[in-house]
Motif scaffolding. Sequence first.
Motif, PDB file in Angstrom:
ATOM      1  N   TRP A  53       0.829  -1.214   0.000  1.00 50.08           N
ATOM      2  CA  TRP A  53       0.000   0.000   0.000  1.00 50.08           C
ATOM      3  C   TRP A  53       0.863   1.264   0.000  1.00 50.08           C
ATOM      4  N   LEU A  92      -5.148  -1.393   5.951  1.00 44.87           N
ATOM      5  CA  LEU A  92      -3.843  -1.284   5.309  1.00 44.87           C
ATOM      6  C   LEU A  92      -2.990  -2.516   5.569  1.00 44.87           C
ATOM      7  N   LEU A 145      -3.491  -4.972   3.020  1.00 43.52           N
ATOM      8  CA  LEU A 145      -2.965  -4.582   1.711  1.00 43.52           C
ATOM      9  C   LEU A 145      -1.441  -4.602   1.662  1.00 43.52           C
ATOM     10  N   PHE A 185      -2.150  -6.409  -3.769  1.00 45.95           N
ATOM     11  CA  PHE A 185      -3.556  -6.198  -4.086  1.00 45.95           C
ATOM     12  C   PHE A 185      -4.127  -7.414  -4.807  1.00 45.95           C
ATOM     13  N   ALA A 220      -8.616   0.198  -2.996  1.00 45.65           N
ATOM     14  CA  ALA A 220      -7.285  -0.015  -2.436  1.00 45.65           C
ATOM     15  C   ALA A 220      -6.314   1.076  -2.882  1.00 45.65           C
ATOM     16  N   TYR A 221      -6.386   1.468  -4.146  1.00 48.51           N
ATOM     17  CA  TYR A 221      -5.506   2.530  -4.644  1.00 48.51           C
ATOM     18  C   TYR A 221      -5.816   3.860  -3.956  1.00 48.51           C
ATOM     19  N   SER A 247      -4.550   3.745  -0.387  1.00 54.19           N
ATOM     20  CA  SER A 247      -3.089   3.831  -0.382  1.00 54.19           C
ATOM     21  C   SER A 247      -2.618   5.251  -0.647  1.00 54.19           C
TER      22      SER A 247
END
Length: 362
Positions: A224, A263, A266, A270, A281-282, A285
């Motif tokens: 992440w 986090l 992650l 991913f 998720a992006y 992050s």
Amino acid sequence: FFEKGAPTRNIWYYQLDPGRNLGKTNPLNDDDLAEFVKLQKTFADSEKSWTIKAGDVDDQTFDLSVKNPNAPEEAPLREPLEIMEAMAALDDEVRLADPNGARATGPWQELSSAHFLVHYDPELEQASPNYPQTVLRYLEEARSSVSLQLGAVPDESMGVVFYGKAAYLRAHRHRFSFQTVGFFDGQIHVVSAAHPAGELRALLFHEYSHAVFREQTGGDRPYWLNEGFAEISERESLRRKGLTRSERRVLRDVIEAGEWIPLRRLSPSFSGLDDEGARAAYLESAAAAQWIAEQTDPAQRAKLLGVLGTGVDADQAFLAILGVDTDAVDRAIREAILAEFPSEVATEVPHRESAKLREATR
């Protein structure tokens, strides 16, 4: 816009033009309405807003049609040669994306500079003769920006491979469970348009950040953090500072729905996320990397990467540089997002996982 409870004296118009096609996957957002909200407070006139006196309205038809008197004159019609060149450029893009199209023969082209060793699909230069010079300029700009962001650059020349879209999918579709346009595995691999522009430049900023991260840490983890720094670098290429309000609102909705991915989950990768999960998720992050950037300077971020490169646990590295661990970073981001939208979410920070995310992140 009309004022209730009083005779109409003036009628104020605002012409909304977000500059893109709207749809289910590309909805209207707060940024699109920012100018309207600002102008509506005083009913100010601009290129997109104007006032009509009630007495000027035809009392026979009461025509209130939108006819913006402040709009700039329309651009003149393009010359036939310009139109033909634009059509040829579109044909080039279609050809490079066609998986069944004829491919150019011959070896891939090679190009080198003090900092990069480039290989590219010969079809790219066939479509754009200045292609080599353009991509080298983008790469040098990425190197300069990322060095300021992360406080470090690779010690050796970086390999970069540019593909047409169809060639990229043939070579790398099997690597990922979601759509990608680039990745780093010791070299930067990216999809390129036949006629490169800002989109490719942003992608190179993103992938070059990955290259620096791996060179400094010896790996991709925490994933992440790697992706977050890359997302921030990409936004820098577009002259954007971190996440937009609309993107933070998306994260608010993720939290409210109980779909926030911790986090810590992650950190390995991913892998297994679908497109929707990967988008969340992006964004998470990027929010985490932005928070870390706000707490540190480039020298401290370089030191953080260096500590991670010694092989210590990520929590130990964060504690050494930031004074907090992964869970504290996670909590700080969620609390900040909820604080930004206090009237729209509960005060407690939800942190449950849906069955969908549990399955996707196993």
